[in-house]
Write an enzyme that holds these catalytic residues in place. Sequence first.
Site, PDB file in Angstrom:
ATOM      1  N   GLY A   1      82.066  -6.380   1.906  1.00  0.00           N
ATOM      2  CA  GLY A   1      81.026  -6.481   2.824  1.00  0.00           C
ATOM      3  C   GLY A   1      80.791  -4.825   3.308  1.00  0.00           C
ATOM      4  O   GLY A   1      81.254  -4.379   4.069  1.00  0.00           O
ATOM      5  N   HIS A   2      79.669  -4.467   2.758  1.00  0.00           N
ATOM      6  CA  HIS A   2      79.197  -3.067   2.915  1.00  0.00           C
ATOM      7  C   HIS A   2      78.199  -2.975   3.927  1.00  0.00           C
ATOM      8  O   HIS A   2      77.169  -3.577   3.764  1.00  0.00           O
ATOM      9  CB  HIS A   2      78.715  -2.388   1.541  1.00  0.00           C
ATOM     10  CG  HIS A   2      80.033  -2.120   0.565  1.00  0.00           C
ATOM     11  ND1 HIS A   2      79.768  -1.543  -0.693  1.00  0.00           N
ATOM     12  CD2 HIS A   2      81.349  -2.354   0.727  1.00  0.00           C
ATOM     13  CE1 HIS A   2      80.950  -1.740  -1.153  1.00  0.00           C
ATOM     14  NE2 HIS A   2      81.943  -1.967  -0.293  1.00  0.00           N
TER      15      HIS A   2
ATOM     16  N   GLN B   1      86.190  -2.640  -1.681  1.00  0.00           N
ATOM     17  CA  GLN B   1      87.613  -2.851  -1.069  1.00  0.00           C
ATOM     18  C   GLN B   1      88.469  -1.422  -1.055  1.00  0.00           C
ATOM     19  O   GLN B   1      87.531  -0.299  -0.746  1.00  0.00           O
ATOM     20  CB  GLN B   1      88.606  -3.825  -1.883  1.00  0.00           C
ATOM     21  CG  GLN B   1      88.334  -5.273  -2.032  1.00  0.00           C
ATOM     22  CD  GLN B   1      87.087  -5.699  -2.762  1.00  0.00           C
ATOM     23  OE1 GLN B   1      87.141  -5.281  -4.017  1.00  0.00           O
ATOM     24  NE2 GLN B   1      86.175  -6.521  -2.383  1.00  0.00           N
TER      25      GLN B   1
END
Length: 424
Positions: A41-42, A223
């Site tokens: 989730g950037h 991650q």
Amino acid sequence: MKKIDVVLGLQWGDEGKGKVVDVLTPDYQVIARFQGGPNAGHSLHFEGKKYVLHTIPSGIFRDGSINIIGNGVVIDPVILSDEIATLEADGVDVQSKLLIAKKAHLILPTHRIIDAASEASKGKTKIGSTLKGIGPTYMDKTGRNGLRVGDILSPAFEERYQRLKAKHLELLRQYDFQFDITDYEKEWLEGIENLKRFRFIEGEHVINGLLDEGKAILAEGAQGSMLDIDFGSYPFVTSSNTICAGACTGLGIAPNKIGEVYGIFKAYCTRVGAGPFPTELFDKTGDQICTLGHEFGSVTGRKRRCGWIDLVALKYAIMVDGVTKLIMMKSDVLDSFETIKACVAYKVNGEEIDYFPFDIEGVEPVYVELPGWQTDMTKMQSEDEFPEEFNAYLSFLEEQLGVPVKIVSVGPDREQTIERYTEE
């Protein structure tokens, strides 16, 4: 020889990679994601808006950029289609800028069910999966059963899909787990059709070709290094190689083609889900860091566990990644603290060690204390404005870690980014 630069997280994920890639992208024509899947989730903040990207590389907002989803990524056609629709609704021309490697593996609806059933069956030994089907997809990849993006174009795709689905349903009979994939499967098949609008590429040939043309390429990791399947805090890790070496296997580039390695870390430390976390704080300070840093997962919404910076783990990540430049995020979160702590060693059975061991369960952190800067840094534009105590913190980190801190972030926005050591 032109080289590929790599940007990756050095802690347990959530370091702020999306923002960094967005800030660095003006210098690169090509951004390529090399591993992970929609468990990423950037978050990007600019022009008063917030975007969260799960599968699409963070260069998608830059005009004229090429964004590649590499072979090391696992793709859920539903999540990717939703992401594309959101961007297109905002006027982003995704179709002209996004390329997808044919060798990237597909996450099936049944992969998600296996993930949920497996996690539910573990009870107290849960690893904290995002339940996106990532682990089971990588298991099928290594078990040589997987479906890949290139298979979508095959006349036998439907048959291959049904065969793998049947295998999964057989596997699910061992679990006492109720499920119904009808709706999700319908969306999934629609997602597959939607993906056909995009260019499927021989990723390794295209990337090496772009390199030969002299294009500047940035490889984007998901991650964090401490979640690497080989070098992270196993078994509380993700299912892919999150370290720099993952860029080689996840894109099809040779090790001698790697250039700068940007390592991103927070001025403190966080972790989502289960697993050991030596510097975790269970007190008011930990809650304060969580609140000030808005530490809630961009994928799961889960509250992140917070603690002081762990330099033992950070040094280890820098070593295995070959980091050449450091980027410190969320410096502003510590603006109000009178004292800052940093873990410089671990105590194991009464003995002090300064390296990251095989097992970090139950290790005790050894801290040094540094004076806080107690200054609001969010409006600062250059390093000349940094308070003396903050400069001292940066010098301490550089001395401990042996790598320069090139970029400092003082807020979530694209503009709140300060570059150091700029050549006159």
